[in-house]
Design a protein around this motif. Structure first.
Motif, PDB file in Angstrom:
ATOM      1  N   THR A  98       0.845  -1.203   0.000  1.00 31.00           N
ATOM      2  CA  THR A  98       0.000   0.000   0.000  1.00 31.00           C
ATOM      3  C   THR A  98       0.877   1.249   0.000  1.00 31.00           C
ATOM      4  O   THR A  98       0.642   2.186  -0.779  1.00 31.00           O
ATOM      5  CB  THR A  98      -0.922  -0.001   1.238  1.00 31.00           C
ATOM      6  N   LEU A  99       1.910   1.262   0.856  1.00 31.37           N
ATOM      7  CA  LEU A  99       2.807   2.419   0.923  1.00 31.37           C
ATOM      8  C   LEU A  99       3.584   2.602  -0.376  1.00 31.37           C
ATOM      9  O   LEU A  99       3.813   3.739  -0.812  1.00 31.37           O
ATOM     10  CB  LEU A  99       3.768   2.272   2.105  1.00 31.37           C
ATOM     11  N   ASN A 103       3.456   5.825  -2.482  1.00 29.75           N
ATOM     12  CA  ASN A 103       4.719   6.474  -2.824  1.00 29.75           C
ATOM     13  C   ASN A 103       4.774   6.756  -4.325  1.00 29.75           C
ATOM     14  O   ASN A 103       5.196   7.840  -4.738  1.00 29.75           O
ATOM     15  CB  ASN A 103       5.888   5.592  -2.380  1.00 29.75           C
ATOM     16  N   SER A 104       4.361   5.773  -5.135  1.00 27.74           N
ATOM     17  CA  SER A 104       4.347   5.979  -6.591  1.00 27.74           C
ATOM     18  C   SER A 104       3.409   7.119  -6.954  1.00 27.74           C
ATOM     19  O   SER A 104       3.752   7.973  -7.784  1.00 27.74           O
ATOM     20  CB  SER A 104       3.908   4.698  -7.313  1.00 27.74           C
ATOM     21  N   SER A 105       2.226   7.145  -6.320  1.00 25.78           N
ATOM     22  CA  SER A 105       1.269   8.224  -6.589  1.00 25.78           C
ATOM     23  C   SER A 105       1.857   9.564  -6.187  1.00 25.78           C
ATOM     24  O   SER A 105       1.735  10.562  -6.920  1.00 25.78           O
ATOM     25  CB  SER A 105      -0.036   7.985  -5.824  1.00 25.78           C
ATOM     26  N   LEU A 106       2.493   9.607  -5.005  1.00 29.06           N
ATOM     27  CA  LEU A 106       3.103  10.854  -4.546  1.00 29.06           C
ATOM     28  C   LEU A 106       4.238  11.295  -5.472  1.00 29.06           C
ATOM     29  O   LEU A 106       4.382  12.486  -5.757  1.00 29.06           O
ATOM     30  CB  LEU A 106       3.605  10.710  -3.116  1.00 29.06           C
ATOM     31  N   ASP A 111       6.234  14.904  -9.481  1.00 29.60           N
ATOM     32  CA  ASP A 111       6.755  15.176 -10.832  1.00 29.60           C
ATOM     33  C   ASP A 111       5.858  16.162 -11.561  1.00 29.60           C
ATOM     34  O   ASP A 111       6.344  17.092 -12.225  1.00 29.60           O
ATOM     35  CB  ASP A 111       6.876  13.868 -11.630  1.00 29.60           C
ATOM     36  N   GLU A 112       4.536  15.970 -11.433  1.00 25.93           N
ATOM     37  CA  GLU A 112       3.584  16.883 -12.078  1.00 25.93           C
ATOM     38  C   GLU A 112       3.727  18.281 -11.489  1.00 25.93           C
ATOM     39  O   GLU A 112       3.735  19.287 -12.224  1.00 25.93           O
ATOM     40  CB  GLU A 112       2.154  16.364 -11.877  1.00 25.93           C
TER      41      GLU A 112
END
Length: 157
Positions: A98-99, A103-106, A111-112
């Protein structure tokens, strides 16, 4: 008479022989009784020793049974602890996944954000450059106007 005496003598010899044999039998019987008593004593001692050994073995068996029961209880406890640890490890693994996803989403959001900030910086630089050019143009105009005004003032003097 001689016959009677001979007969008595023969009887007396037979009686003495029988008494001698009876004495031998009594001695053998006494020896057998003593041997029997020794064998009975040995048998009683062996029975006591056997009973003591049996009691000792029974106590050892009970102690071993208790140790086995304790070992089984410890094994059951260890198996429960292992199952609990496995559940905790599974939960930690799920949390880690889950983390990692978060982390990937964050990272993607970061980056965005960097891209947006970079675009804004470029826009501000352009706007600042354009504004600077406009200020420079206006300054030049004012300087030209001031120079023209000074020339007119000098001409009017």
């Amino acid at each position: 008479r001689d016959c009677e005496e001979a007969e008595r003598g023969a009887r007396a010899r037979v009686v003495r022989e029988l008494e001698g044999q009876a004495q031998e039998y009594r001695q053998q019987l006494e020896a057998l009784r003593e041997e029997n008593e020794r064998v009975a004593d040995i048998t009683r001692q062996e029975a006591r020793l056997s009973q003591a050994k049996a009691s000792e073995l029974q106590m050892n068996c009970q102690e071993l049974s208790l140790e086995l029961a304790r070992a089984r209880a410890q094994l059951s406890q260890a198996e429960l602890q292992l199952a609990g640890a496995q559940d905790e490890a599974d939960a930690l693994h799920r949390n880690m996944l889950t983390l990692e996803g978060e982390n990937s989403s964050l990272r993607a959001a970061l980056d965005e954000l960097h891209s947006v900030l970079e675009a804004e910086r470029i826009c501000r630089q352009r706007a600042s450059a354009e504004q600077s050019e406009e200020v420079q143009r206006q300054l030049k105009q004012l300087q030209e106007m001031a120079a023209a005004a000074e020339r007119r003032a000098a001409a009017a003097e």
